[in-house]
Design a protein around this motif. Structure first.
Motif, short mmCIF file in Angstrom:
data_model
loop_
_atom_site.label_atom_id
_atom_site.label_comp_id
_atom_site.label_asym_id
_atom_site.label_seq_id
_atom_site.Cartn_x
_atom_site.Cartn_y
_atom_site.Cartn_z
N ASP A 41 0.82 -1.21 0.00
CA ASP A 41 0.00 0.00 0.00
C ASP A 41 0.86 1.26 0.00
N GLU A 42 1.99 1.23 0.71
CA GLU A 42 2.89 2.38 0.72
C GLU A 42 3.51 2.60 -0.65
N ILE A 43 3.88 1.52 -1.33
CA ILE A 43 4.47 1.63 -2.67
C ILE A 43 3.45 2.22 -3.64
N ILE A 44 2.23 1.70 -3.59
CA ILE A 44 1.17 2.20 -4.48
C ILE A 44 0.88 3.67 -4.21
N SER A 45 0.87 4.06 -2.94
CA SER A 45 0.63 5.45 -2.58
C SER A 45 1.70 6.37 -3.16
N LYS A 46 2.96 5.94 -3.11
CA LYS A 46 4.05 6.74 -3.66
C LYS A 46 3.96 6.81 -5.18
N MET A 47 3.54 5.72 -5.81
CA MET A 47 3.35 5.74 -7.26
C MET A 47 2.24 6.70 -7.66
N GLU A 48 1.15 6.69 -6.92
CA GLU A 48 0.04 7.60 -7.21
C GLU A 48 0.47 9.05 -7.04
N GLU A 49 1.27 9.33 -6.02
CA GLU A 49 1.76 10.70 -5.82
C GLU A 49 2.66 11.13 -6.97
N ALA A 50 3.50 10.21 -7.45
CA ALA A 50 4.38 10.52 -8.59
C ALA A 50 3.56 10.82 -9.84
N HIS A 51 2.45 10.10 -10.02
CA HIS A 51 1.60 10.31 -11.19
C HIS A 51 0.95 11.70 -11.18
N LYS A 52 0.65 12.21 -10.00
CA LYS A 52 0.01 13.52 -9.90
C LYS A 52 0.90 14.63 -10.47
N ASN A 53 2.20 14.48 -10.33
CA ASN A 53 3.14 15.51 -10.76
C ASN A 53 3.73 15.24 -12.14
N LEU A 134 0.35 1.80 -16.94
CA LEU A 134 1.29 1.99 -15.85
C LEU A 134 1.72 3.45 -15.69
N PHE A 135 1.77 4.20 -16.81
CA PHE A 135 2.26 5.58 -16.73
C PHE A 135 1.14 6.62 -16.82
N CYS A 136 0.00 6.26 -17.40
CA CYS A 136 -1.04 7.25 -17.62
C CYS A 136 -2.29 7.06 -16.77
N SER A 137 -2.57 5.83 -16.39
CA SER A 137 -3.85 5.55 -15.73
C SER A 137 -3.68 4.51 -14.64
N PHE A 138 -2.94 4.86 -13.59
CA PHE A 138 -2.69 3.88 -12.54
C PHE A 138 -3.97 3.55 -11.77
#
Length: 245
Positions: A41-53, A134-138
């Motif tokens: 869950d922590e990894i996914i959360s960090k990936m989602e944050e990266a996608h926002k920017n 993976l890069f546009c629509s997590f």
């Protein structure tokens, strides 16, 4: 045997136990790749944050098709991804070829054959389309895939084109993605995520018959994208092969 011998044996056993505990602690500190420093869950959360920017990504791509290890076919080129739904790969090896994917269509142009192949994205078995998810629509990845965490690894253990990547404390976290529904047209994946930018750097795609390994290096977030990067004009004289779009 006297009581003194029993006490000596107890002392020896206790000393061995302490040594084993110290050794285990050393391994956990020295080799973090054998444990999960972060949860799924922590990894996914960090990936989602990266996608926002992130609005765009460029990278060098090394691609290996794996029907089996002996006759693996390899390709190399450069890719650019633009949110929300565009992907372009320009292959240089083994021969020049362009792959263009958007929300609806897949276009493949092979100059040596003077041939353009056009397909509907939903009808295409092009494995590279997983890069859009993976890069546009997590968010869609979370919706349509069952995600489990696998063993992480240090960067020094990763390879790209047979060469070790830069050494450092960076960790590649591994997630296994399996489609929740059968016959969904989605592919199973093993994805390694770089802890520097929380983006995928290696994806092994399994369509049930063949596997393809996609390795990304020199990843750049939000590079300048040319206005015509995703435009393609069919060359004069090129053969066009179309499947239902």
């Amino acid at each position: 045997r006297g009581a003194g011998g029993d006490f000596n044996n107890i002392g020896i056993s206790y000393a061995l136990l302490i040594r084993k505990m110290i050794f285990l602690l050393f391994c956990l500190l020295a080799f973090p790749s054998i444990s999960f420093a972060l949860s799924k869950d922590e990894i996914i959360s960090k990936m989602e944050e990266a996608h926002k920017n992130m609005s765009a990504v460029s990278a060098k791509l090394h691609q290996k098709a794996l029907p089996n290890e002996e006759d693996a076919q390899e390709s190399a080129g450069e890719l650019i991804i633009l949110k929300p739904d565009k992907l372009r790969i320009d292959y240089a090896k083994p021969e020049p070829q362009m792959l263009l994917i958007d929300a609806k269509n897949v276009t493949i142009y092979t100059p040596s054959l003077k041939q353009v192949i056009k397909q509907g994205l939903d009808k295409s078995n092009t494995q590279q389309k997983v890069l859009l998810d993976l890069f546009c629509s997590f968010a869609s990845v979370k919706e349509y895939y069952k995600i489990t965490q696998k063993k992480s690894r240090k960067v020094v253990e990763a390879v790209a084109g047979g060469k070790a990547l830069t050494e450092g404390e960076t960790v590649h976290y591994a997630l296994s993605l399996k489609p929740k529904k059968k016959d969904s047209g989605l592919f199973a994946m093993l994805v390694y995520i770089d802890s520097k930018n929380w983006l995928p750097v290696e994806i092994t795609v399994d369509d049930g018959e063949n596997k393809m390994e996609l390795t990304l290096t020199d990843v750049k977030v939000n590079p300048e994208v040319k206005p015509d990067a995703f435009e393609f004009k069919i060359p004069d004289g090129a053969e066009v092969i179309s499947s239902p779009l």
